[in-house]
Design an enzyme around this catalytic site. Structure first.
Site, PDB file in Angstrom:
ATOM      1  N   ASN A 124       0.816  -1.223   0.000  1.00 36.47           N
ATOM      2  CA  ASN A 124       0.000   0.000   0.000  1.00 36.47           C
ATOM      3  C   ASN A 124       0.845   1.266   0.000  1.00 36.47           C
ATOM      4  O   ASN A 124       1.939   1.280   0.557  1.00 36.47           O
ATOM      5  CB  ASN A 124      -0.920   0.043   1.223  1.00 36.47           C
ATOM      6  CG  ASN A 124      -2.012  -1.016   1.156  1.00 36.47           C
ATOM      7  OD1 ASN A 124      -2.074  -1.781   0.195  1.00 36.47           O
ATOM      8  ND2 ASN A 124      -2.849  -1.073   2.159  1.00 36.47           N
ATOM      9  N   VAL A 125       0.294   2.327  -0.571  1.00 35.55           N
ATOM     10  CA  VAL A 125       1.030   3.592  -0.635  1.00 35.55           C
ATOM     11  C   VAL A 125       1.538   4.002   0.753  1.00 35.55           C
ATOM     12  O   VAL A 125       2.673   4.438   0.912  1.00 35.55           O
ATOM     13  CB  VAL A 125       0.141   4.727  -1.200  1.00 35.55           C
ATOM     14  CG1 VAL A 125       0.862   6.061  -1.140  1.00 35.55           C
ATOM     15  CG2 VAL A 125      -0.242   4.428  -2.633  1.00 35.55           C
ATOM     16  N   LYS A 126       0.704   3.804   1.763  1.00 30.80           N
ATOM     17  CA  LYS A 126       1.095   4.301   3.094  1.00 30.80           C
ATOM     18  C   LYS A 126       2.367   3.639   3.620  1.00 30.80           C
ATOM     19  O   LYS A 126       3.097   4.223   4.405  1.00 30.80           O
ATOM     20  CB  LYS A 126      -0.047   4.172   4.093  1.00 30.80           C
ATOM     21  CG  LYS A 126      -0.427   2.774   4.467  1.00 30.80           C
ATOM     22  CD  LYS A 126      -1.456   2.803   5.579  1.00 30.80           C
ATOM     23  CE  LYS A 126      -1.706   1.438   6.172  1.00 30.80           C
ATOM     24  NZ  LYS A 126      -2.574   0.569   5.425  1.00 30.80           N
ATOM     25  N   GLY A 127       2.668   2.419   3.187  1.00 32.22           N
ATOM     26  CA  GLY A 127       3.949   1.794   3.507  1.00 32.22           C
ATOM     27  C   GLY A 127       4.181   1.531   4.982  1.00 32.22           C
ATOM     28  O   GLY A 127       3.255   1.303   5.746  1.00 32.22           O
ATOM     29  N   ILE A 128       5.450   1.627   5.390  1.00 28.48           N
ATOM     30  CA  ILE A 128       5.821   1.356   6.785  1.00 28.48           C
ATOM     31  C   ILE A 128       7.189   1.969   7.070  1.00 28.48           C
ATOM     32  O   ILE A 128       7.996   2.152   6.136  1.00 28.48           O
ATOM     33  CB  ILE A 128       5.841  -0.181   7.062  1.00 28.48           C
ATOM     34  CG1 ILE A 128       5.964  -0.473   8.576  1.00 28.48           C
ATOM     35  CG2 ILE A 128       6.950  -0.885   6.290  1.00 28.48           C
ATOM     36  CD1 ILE A 128       5.688  -1.917   8.966  1.00 28.48           C
TER      37      ILE A 128
END
Ligand code: B12
Length: 247
Positions: A124-128
């Site tokens: 996902n774009v939000k990542g980590i």
């Protein structure tokens, strides 16, 4: 100095802390059982520093004590990163200039596993950890199939989407489900496609042994703490750089 011992209160004192649950009551006898186990595990002397009842007839223990074992760090073998870590811009540039099309990634949690947080962190774009996920990479096309995907569904989608890489997550390890599911998945791809048409098979999850690629029939295993950038860099290395070298 390649020989080391655990550190607890003073350097090299060999102190370790272990935790486990036993099917015993949270009483003196239960604590005795915990100490017996710890001693058999080589923790001697051992002391119970925490005991908490976990419902009927189960107790969680934390034991602190000394071990005599030595660790030889010169004999430690681990899977090292053997590809350069690239920035998103470098990944995009390489994919665009060398592949001249988008690199297609199909991701899923297979079997009964519904733990999607890990694969979503990668995709996902939000990542980590301050990094954006693979969807953020302009030259990557990501198809995230979500949770509890069956192996036939995964193979079909990979074929339909013309996947360059299949990214599978396995978090639950009860009864070695992660190993069985991964083997089933890699066998299904081997059966469904000839080697030169098969996508890169990548599996990840917190309890995998990253050295087991051969045994599980996959190209790469990523463990806990993986970041999207590592995965994107690996995909470029395996699908572009290594192929170029081999040609
Ligand atoms: C959140 C969570 C849930 C949520 C999941 C929500 C969701 N949509 O994901 C819910 C509540 C649904 C859930 C349910 C269950 N859970 Co749960 N869950 C957790 C928990 C607390 C956190 C997992 C997590 O999100 N970690 C954060 C992510 C970011 O980390 P990660 O998964 O490790 O991912 C990273 C790397 O491993 C790697 N990675 C992971 N996958 C992939 C894939 C690829 C391709 C790559 C490259 C990298 C990669 O990159 C990620 C980013 O760094 C853990 C305990 C824990 N603290 O870990 C238990 C845990 C995983 N759950 C557990 C259990 C037992 C269950 C249940 C069976 C409980 C039950 N009796 O119902 C069910 C099973 C549901 C199912 N069918 O799968 C056990 C598993 C034990 C085991 N040995 O297998 C754990 C360990 C808890 C425990 N100690 O008992 N759970």
């Amino acid at each position: 100095m390649s020989i080391v011992r655990p550190y607890g209160d003073t350097t090299g004192d060999g102190m370790v802390q272990i935790s486990f649950t036993l099917p015993v009551a949270a009483d003196r006898k239960g604590e005795g059982a915990a100490l017996q186990l710890a001693t058999k595990m080589g923790v001697d002397p051992a002391m119970v520093v925490h005991a908490k009842a976990m419902g009927d007839g189960f107790t969680f223990f934390v034991v602190y004590g000394t071990v005599n074992h030595l660790v030889d760090t010169s004999k430690v073998v681990v899977a090292e990163r053997d590809f350069p870590l690239l920035a998103a811009k470098e990944v995009n540039t390489l994919v665009k200039s060398k592949m001249r099309r988008k690199l297609v990634v199909v991701g899923a949690c297979i079997g009964t596993d519904a733990h999607t947080v890990g694969i979503d962190a990668i995709l996902n774009v939000k990542g980590i950890a301050g990094e954006k996920g693979l969807e953020y990479y302009r030259e990557l096309r990501v198809v995230n199939m979500g949770a509890q995907v069956t192996v036939p569904e995964l193979v079909e989608t990979a074929r339909h989407e013309k996947a360059d890489a299949v990214l599978v997550s396995q978090v639950v390890t009860q009864r070695d489900a992660h190993l069985h599911n991964t083997r089933e998945m890699s066998a299904a791809f081997r059966e469904a496609m000839p080697a030169d048409k098969r996508p890169l098979l990548v599996v990840g999850g917190p309890r995998f042994d990253e050295m087991m690629t051969g045994e599980l029939g996959v190209d790469r295993i990523f463990g806990r703490g993986t970041t999207p950038r590592e995965v994107a860099s690996y995909l470029v290395d395996a699908l572009i750089t290594a192929k170029k070298k081999a040609a």
